[in-house]
Scaffold this motif. Structure first.
Motif, PDB file in Angstrom:
ATOM      1  N   LEU A  52       1.193  -0.894   0.408  1.00 18.06           N
ATOM      2  CA  LEU A  52      -0.359  -0.234  -0.134  1.00 18.06           C
ATOM      3  C   LEU A  52       0.339   1.425   0.118  1.00 18.06           C
ATOM      4  O   LEU A  52       0.367   2.268   0.120  1.00 18.06           O
ATOM      5  N   LEU A  53       2.044   1.134   0.843  1.00 12.62           N
ATOM      6  CA  LEU A  53       3.215   2.186   0.592  1.00 12.62           C
ATOM      7  C   LEU A  53       3.658   2.952  -1.041  1.00 12.62           C
ATOM      8  O   LEU A  53       3.020   2.122  -1.602  1.00 12.62           O
ATOM      9  N   ASP A  54       3.711   3.682  -0.886  1.00  7.35           N
ATOM     10  CA  ASP A  54       3.950   4.621  -2.403  1.00  7.35           C
ATOM     11  C   ASP A  54       6.149   4.267  -2.871  1.00  7.35           C
ATOM     12  O   ASP A  54       6.439   4.029  -1.536  1.00  7.35           O
ATOM     13  N   ILE A  55       6.099   4.436  -4.189  1.00  5.07           N
ATOM     14  CA  ILE A  55       7.451   3.520  -4.445  1.00  5.07           C
ATOM     15  C   ILE A  55       8.544   3.965  -3.960  1.00  5.07           C
ATOM     16  O   ILE A  55       9.272   2.737  -3.189  1.00  5.07           O
ATOM     17  N   SER A  56       8.074   5.149  -3.173  1.00  7.14           N
ATOM     18  CA  SER A  56       9.335   5.534  -2.554  1.00  7.14           C
ATOM     19  C   SER A  56       9.958   5.197  -0.691  1.00  7.14           C
ATOM     20  O   SER A  56      11.231   5.086  -0.242  1.00  7.14           O
TER      21      SER A  56
END
Lengths: 351, 271
Positions: free
Chosen positions: A205-209
């Protein structure tokens, strides 16, 4: 039921750079502070007051500055922030406390940190640790190629987290070990396949960075056990985060540990190297500004359009041509056409 | 809890490059501050600003008697030398300086040399085109604001480093610049090297900036880092020099003389 709720409520804890650096030993920190890139990366993550204090004493010849003098630099209402800044600086061994002859306590800036930060600002270092530029590359790659390469490599890893039953195509044993260590996947027995955990879902669920940063922290925790030198790896990581996208650099002067680290980074998609023996490498967008905690715009996932429809009979249709890992993990695939993926949400698929 | 600001900051430095004033500095007995030293110290200050936050932006404008010039970022008209630029980057010295800082330093040094060598008119003026440079700065701020893709908030400030004297002919334009800056919420700071400037005192007072006459020119860098480096949010929390008594006399529109009492036209408000 209560146990299930408890496990869901445990959020994926991700340390930022300062929290991670505080866990390092003073000798490792001292080794890090000999390199301009590490000092620059750590400086940028300090609290605001701490940054200004360092800048004020960076170029002063006088060795120590009295603590009560520093306290007069800010308004009295912000004493908490002042203490927080001092705590950050002393915790990272950037300033040390000394007693002056007059009996008053004073702060002294760490000598190696001071020198390295001055070199990062103005130059004049001996170039022993820096990366050189080479003559133009006849196989030069542009930024679009680097972006697609980085995306393809990272998606390989995400694919493995989600669908490890299909085998570990393209993933090395080391990546599997890191994923196991970080709790994103786990195994039933010794030789069985891995499956995704609750932490793994939150990771998706986290963003890629944030994903990359979480993964790198976990990787660094296993560095010592592989017999690699943590100072060299961290230094190279900091250097990498300050390079320019689209330019190639030489891997000539790097030590063996750093070369090994480079190969791992190549696998994660953070650098591109045409061949293993090639002396030049390109940092990709995922590596630039890796260590900073300010929001970055990683444009790898933009320009993708599609629709997702959820029906009340628990059918989900995704009208798009790229993989959505979260859906694949949660749903049971029913049909997969060129632009349409149909899947079913069942009790079995979410457990 | 980490006390870090969410805003990025745009700093525009307007540097007075009047050759007459800088030439006089060379002939002074103790040579506190030469032009070369000033440029070097300014470079360190600019790089420090960029170092504070990854998103911070920088612009440097030179205010010359005959023209104003963008020292950084390089003006787009210079694009025909773009291929030379990549060659320069290839040969960048690998001495540990962060690449962005090296680029800033090289660009500013090249552009200053270019500015000085191209000034062949031979005329001598005691002042510089400050109001023109500040208008260029405000236009640049406006442009950056429009170009911001993700609508992140950023604060902007203009730092004027001035040595030469004021000229009352610039009064009108200067006042308009000040009121525009006030409307745009841009802070104007003044770092005065030699002669006091009532125009800049007024500018700093109206826009909540800091006006400082440097007591010791040899310590210019330390004053810049201590006083002018903090951005708008941090300034409220730190103890910085407050403003002195300001000369608020208006200048008469026809002769440009400062007057204590004057008549104001009720139609156009000229005095």
């Amino acid at each position: 039921m209560a146990a299930f709720v408890k496990s869901v409520n445990k959020k994926l804890a991700c340390k930022d750079l300062l929290a991670y650096v505080k866990t390092l030993t003073p000798s490792v920190l001292e080794g890090l502070y000999n390199h301009p890139a590490s000092c620059l990366a750590i400086f940028r993550e300090l609290p605001d007051f701490a940054k200004h204090y360092v800048m004020r004493i960076l170029f002063v010849e006088q060795v120590m500055v009295k603590q009560n003098v520093v306290a007069t630099w800010i308004e009295k209402d912000y004493a908490n922030e002042h203490l927080d800044a001092i705590k950050a600086l002393t915790g990272l061994h950037i300033v040390h406390e000394h007693m002056q002859y007059c009996g008053l306590p004073a702060w002294k800036l760490n000598e190696s940190f001071k020198k390295s930060l001055q070199i990062a600002l103005m130059g004049g270092g001996n170039g022993a640790n820096s990366l050189e530029m080479l003559p133009p590359d006849k196989y030069a790659k542009d930024i679009a190629f680097l972006d697609s390469y980085a995306q393809e490599r990272w998606e390989c890893i995400l694919h493995y987290i989600v669908q490890s039953k299909e085998g570990s195509g393209g993933i090395s044993r080391e990546v599997t070990e890191i994923l196991l260590h970080s709790g994103l996947v786990s195994k039933d027995g010794v030789n069985s396949d891995t499956f995704i955990t609750a932490a793994g879902f939150q990771f998706l669920l986290l963003d890629i960075s944030s994903q990359i940063w979480y993964f790198m922290i976990r990787y660094l925790e296993t560095v010592e056990s592989r017999g690699m030198n943590i100072v060299e790896c961290l230094t190279f990581m900091f250097q990498l985060s300050f390079l320019t996208l689209g330019k190639d650099y030489s891997s000539d002067k790097m030590s063996d540990n750093q070369q090994r680290f480079l190969q791992h980074l190549r696998e994660f998609g953070l650098v591109y190297q045409r061949k293993r023996k090639c002396q030049r490498f390109y940092p990709t967008r995922l590596a630039i500004n890796l260590t900073s905690s300010t929001p970055k715009d990683i444009a790898l996932e933009t320009h993708k359009q599609g629709f997702i429809m959820v029906e009340t009979n628990y059918r989900v249709y995704a009208y798009t041509d790229f993989q959505i890992w979260l859906l694949q993990a949660l749903l049971e695939k029913v049909s997969a056409l060129h632009l349409l993926r149909g899947s079913q949400l069942t009790r079995l698929s979410t457990s | 809890m980490a006390y870090r600001s969410d805003e990025s900051s745009l700093l525009i430095v307007v540097l007075d490059t009047n050759p007459v004033w800088w030439g006089q500095q060379l002939s002074k007995p103790n040579r506190d501050l030469t032009f070369t030293n000033c440029i070097e110290e300014l470079l360190v200050f600019c790089n420090s600003h960029l170092m504070m936050d990854q998103r911070n932006k920088l612009c440097v404008i030179a205010a010359h008697p005959s023209k104003n010039k963008f020292l950084f970022p390089k003006s787009e008209l210079a694009d025909e030398t773009a291929s030379d630029d990549s060659e320069i980057m290839r040969q960048t010295k690998s001495d540990g300086q962060y690449e962005l800082f090296a680029k800033v330093s090289e660009t500013i040094r090249e552009e200053v040399k270019d500015l000085i060598f191209s000034d062949t008119s031979g005329e001598l003026h005691a002042d510089c085109m400050l109001s023109g440079a500040m208008s260029m700065a405000l236009c640049y701020i406006n442009r950056v604001e429009k170009e911001q893709l993700n609508k992140e908030s950023f604060s902007s400030r203009i730092l004027v480093i001035k040595g030469s004297e004021d000229h009352q002919s610039q009064y009108m334009n200067f006042m308009m610049v000040i009121f525009t800056a006030q409307k745009q919420n841009t802070i104007i700071d003044a770092c005065i090297l030699d002669q006091e400037s009532s125009l800049l005192q007024q500018a700093c007072d109206i826009t909540n900036g800091i006006y400082l006459k440097i007591p010791q020119l040899s310590g210019l860098l330390q004053y810049l880092l201590c006083v002018f480096l903090p951005d708008a949010k941090i300034r409220k929390k730190m103890t910085l020099p407050t403003n002195v008594k300001i000369d608020y006399r208006a200048a008469c529109f026809c002769h440009r003389n400062l007057v204590d009492i004057g008549y104001v036209c009720s139609v156009c408000l000229s005095s």
